[in-house]
Design an enzyme around this catalytic site. Structure first.
Site, mmCIF file in Angstrom:
data_model
loop_
_atom_site.group_PDB
_atom_site.id
_atom_site.type_symbol
_atom_site.label_atom_id
_atom_site.label_comp_id
_atom_site.label_asym_id
_atom_site.label_seq_id
_atom_site.Cartn_x
_atom_site.Cartn_y
_atom_site.Cartn_z
ATOM 1 N N CYS A 192 -41.281 -20.020 21.531
ATOM 2 C CA CYS A 192 -40.196 -20.864 21.039
ATOM 3 C C CYS A 192 -38.924 -20.053 20.784
ATOM 4 O O CYS A 192 -37.843 -20.414 21.239
ATOM 5 C CB CYS A 192 -40.619 -21.575 19.759
ATOM 6 N N HIS A 193 -39.060 -18.937 20.067
ATOM 7 C CA HIS A 193 -37.879 -18.143 19.718
ATOM 8 C C HIS A 193 -38.097 -16.643 19.875
ATOM 9 O O HIS A 193 -37.276 -15.845 19.428
ATOM 10 C CB HIS A 193 -37.423 -18.466 18.284
ATOM 11 N N GLY A 194 -39.221 -16.260 20.479
ATOM 12 C CA GLY A 194 -39.399 -14.861 20.850
ATOM 13 C C GLY A 194 -40.002 -13.938 19.812
ATOM 14 O O GLY A 194 -39.958 -12.719 19.988
#
Length: 203
Positions: free
Chosen positions: A161-163
């Site tokens: 999703c955001h790393g």
């Protein structure tokens, strides 16, 4: 009062009375069983109660080295990973890359506040929900060609999703969106192959 044969009940009446008593007893026994079974069942935690937090017993004897079993507890995925000696060795040199290598944030019970974040080093128990926005990371093996985790990746978990990235003990790497390590739920061993998730206790 003097004895009189006329006062004795007729044989037929006695037999009928016995039959009625036996029938009433049998009917009462069936009725008691009909009431007792639902009553005893009501003492067991319901599906809703289990989802709300009742403990979950898990057989971990069938988890192969390097494999992970996923179970649900409180509606959350709980990972149970049997780490190999190689996977454990990979944890040792990562401290400089991690945001909280010593697990100082309260994301685990006290007995899991160690480098492996576990009771027994080879078994990791963690909640598979990213501490950033609640996405579910996936496992990425060491040597993977996934460029999102870097060339020197030692294995762990990656949240697409955001790393955010986590090592094999659920410790978050520095400069990632996730603010804390993955949560370790309360758990204890019932035996060498049985784990109880949701309760602290004797180890």
């Amino acid at each position: 009062m003097p004895y009189s044969p006329a006062l004795e009940p007729a044989t037929g009446d006695t037999d009928e009375r016995r039959r009625l008593i036996l029938l009433a007893g049998a009917t009462g026994g069936v009725g008691l069983a009909a009431v007792a079974v639902p009553f005893l069942s009501s003492l067991q935690p319901s599906e809703r109660a289990r989802a709300a937090g009742a403990s979950v017993e898990v057989d971990i004897g069938d988890i192969a080295p390097g494999a992970t079993k996923v179970v649900a507890w409180r509606g959350k995925p709980v990972w149970i990973m049997r780490r190999t000696p190689h996977m454990l060795a990979a944890l040792a040199g990562l401290d400089a890359k991690l945001a909280d290598p010593d697990s100082r944030q309260h994301q685990q019970p006290e007995y899991a506040r160690n480098a492996q974040r576990s009771i027994h080093p080879e078994v990791f128990v963690g909640i598979g929900i990213c501490t950033h926005l609640g996405c579910s990371p996936g496992e990425v093996a060491a040597g993977s060609n996934n460029q999102s985790v870097g060339d020197d990746w030692q294995g762990g978990f990656f949240c697409p999703c955001h790393g955010s990235t986590f090592d094999l003990a659920g410790r978050v790497y520095k400069n990632k969106p996730a603010p804390t390590n993955l949560e370790v739920p309360p758990h204890r061993y019932l035996s060498a192959s049985k784990l109880l998730i949701g309760e602290d206790g004797a180890i």
